[in-house]
Design a protein around this motif. Sequence first.
Motif, PDB file in Angstrom:
ATOM      1  N   PRO A   1       0.837  -1.207   0.000  1.00 54.80           N
ATOM      2  CA  PRO A   1       0.000   0.000   0.000  1.00 54.80           C
ATOM      3  C   PRO A   1       0.874   1.261   0.000  1.00 54.80           C
ATOM      4  O   PRO A   1       1.726   1.433   0.862  1.00 54.80           O
ATOM      5  CB  PRO A   1      -0.799  -0.113   1.302  1.00 54.80           C
ATOM      6  CG  PRO A   1      -0.804  -1.570   1.614  1.00 54.80           C
ATOM      7  CD  PRO A   1       0.490  -2.113   1.085  1.00 54.80           C
ATOM      8  N   GLY A   2       0.703   2.086  -1.013  1.00 53.64           N
ATOM      9  CA  GLY A   2       1.475   3.316  -1.115  1.00 53.64           C
ATOM     10  C   GLY A   2       2.807   3.172  -1.835  1.00 53.64           C
ATOM     11  O   GLY A   2       3.497   4.146  -2.068  1.00 53.64           O
ATOM     12  N   VAL A   3       3.188   1.948  -2.186  1.00 55.55           N
ATOM     13  CA  VAL A   3       4.453   1.720  -2.897  1.00 55.55           C
ATOM     14  C   VAL A   3       4.154   0.979  -4.199  1.00 55.55           C
ATOM     15  O   VAL A   3       3.638  -0.137  -4.185  1.00 55.55           O
ATOM     16  CB  VAL A   3       5.452   0.886  -2.049  1.00 55.55           C
ATOM     17  CG1 VAL A   3       6.748   0.677  -2.805  1.00 55.55           C
ATOM     18  CG2 VAL A   3       5.714   1.550  -0.717  1.00 55.55           C
ATOM     19  N   ALA A   4       4.457   1.634  -5.312  1.00 55.01           N
ATOM     20  CA  ALA A   4       4.220   1.035  -6.622  1.00 55.01           C
ATOM     21  C   ALA A   4       5.356   1.432  -7.554  1.00 55.01           C
ATOM     22  O   ALA A   4       5.911   2.525  -7.456  1.00 55.01           O
ATOM     23  CB  ALA A   4       2.891   1.492  -7.187  1.00 55.01           C
ATOM     24  N   ILE A   5       5.713   0.526  -8.441  1.00 58.73           N
ATOM     25  CA  ILE A   5       6.754   0.781  -9.432  1.00 58.73           C
ATOM     26  C   ILE A   5       6.068   0.943 -10.782  1.00 58.73           C
ATOM     27  O   ILE A   5       5.330   0.056 -11.225  1.00 58.73           O
ATOM     28  CB  ILE A   5       7.774  -0.377  -9.473  1.00 58.73           C
ATOM     29  CG1 ILE A   5       8.483  -0.508  -8.130  1.00 58.73           C
ATOM     30  CG2 ILE A   5       8.770  -0.164 -10.590  1.00 58.73           C
ATOM     31  CD1 ILE A   5       9.359  -1.739  -8.010  1.00 58.73           C
ATOM     32  N   GLU A   6       6.310   2.068 -11.410  1.00 58.32           N
ATOM     33  CA  GLU A   6       5.709   2.344 -12.714  1.00 58.32           C
ATOM     34  C   GLU A   6       6.339   1.459 -13.788  1.00 58.32           C
ATOM     35  O   GLU A   6       7.518   1.097 -13.694  1.00 58.32           O
ATOM     36  CB  GLU A   6       5.908   3.817 -13.088  1.00 58.32           C
ATOM     37  CG  GLU A   6       5.174   4.788 -12.194  1.00 58.32           C
ATOM     38  CD  GLU A   6       3.663   4.604 -12.204  1.00 58.32           C
ATOM     39  OE1 GLU A   6       3.098   4.304 -13.274  1.00 58.32           O
ATOM     40  OE2 GLU A   6       3.049   4.753 -11.141  1.00 58.32           O
TER      41      GLU A   6
END
Length: 140
Positions: free
Chosen positions: A7-12
Amino acid sequence: MALEIAPGVAIEDSELDERFVRASGPGGQNVNKVATAVELRFDAARSPAIVPEVLTRLRALAGSRMNDEGILLIDARSFRTQTQNREDARARLAELVRRALVRPKKRRRTKPTMASKERRLESKRRRSATKQRRGRSRDE
């Protein structure tokens, strides 16, 4: 579409570089024609999703999979299709970053209890006495 880590951490997707190469091993004629293995590159050092504290832990967890510039290379060639290998590489990257996000617990120093010290000393005395009895007897 972004690779959701936590949650709150994503890699484009734009941060991920995928190359498809020919896989080695069994597979007959197919293995020589089709590039099914995936080399997934992720520049963790320049990624806005990875904070410096997490990057340090990620370097330790990744080991030889990460180079000095902070580029993480994941090689996936377990499956026969590009799609499956691609999903496998992305899942492995996500798992690695997830593990790096967890801050290790700080170790608290503890002192041995009085009873444990006493047990240790008593076992040392018993062992010492056993070894003392092994030698030559005094009347010889």
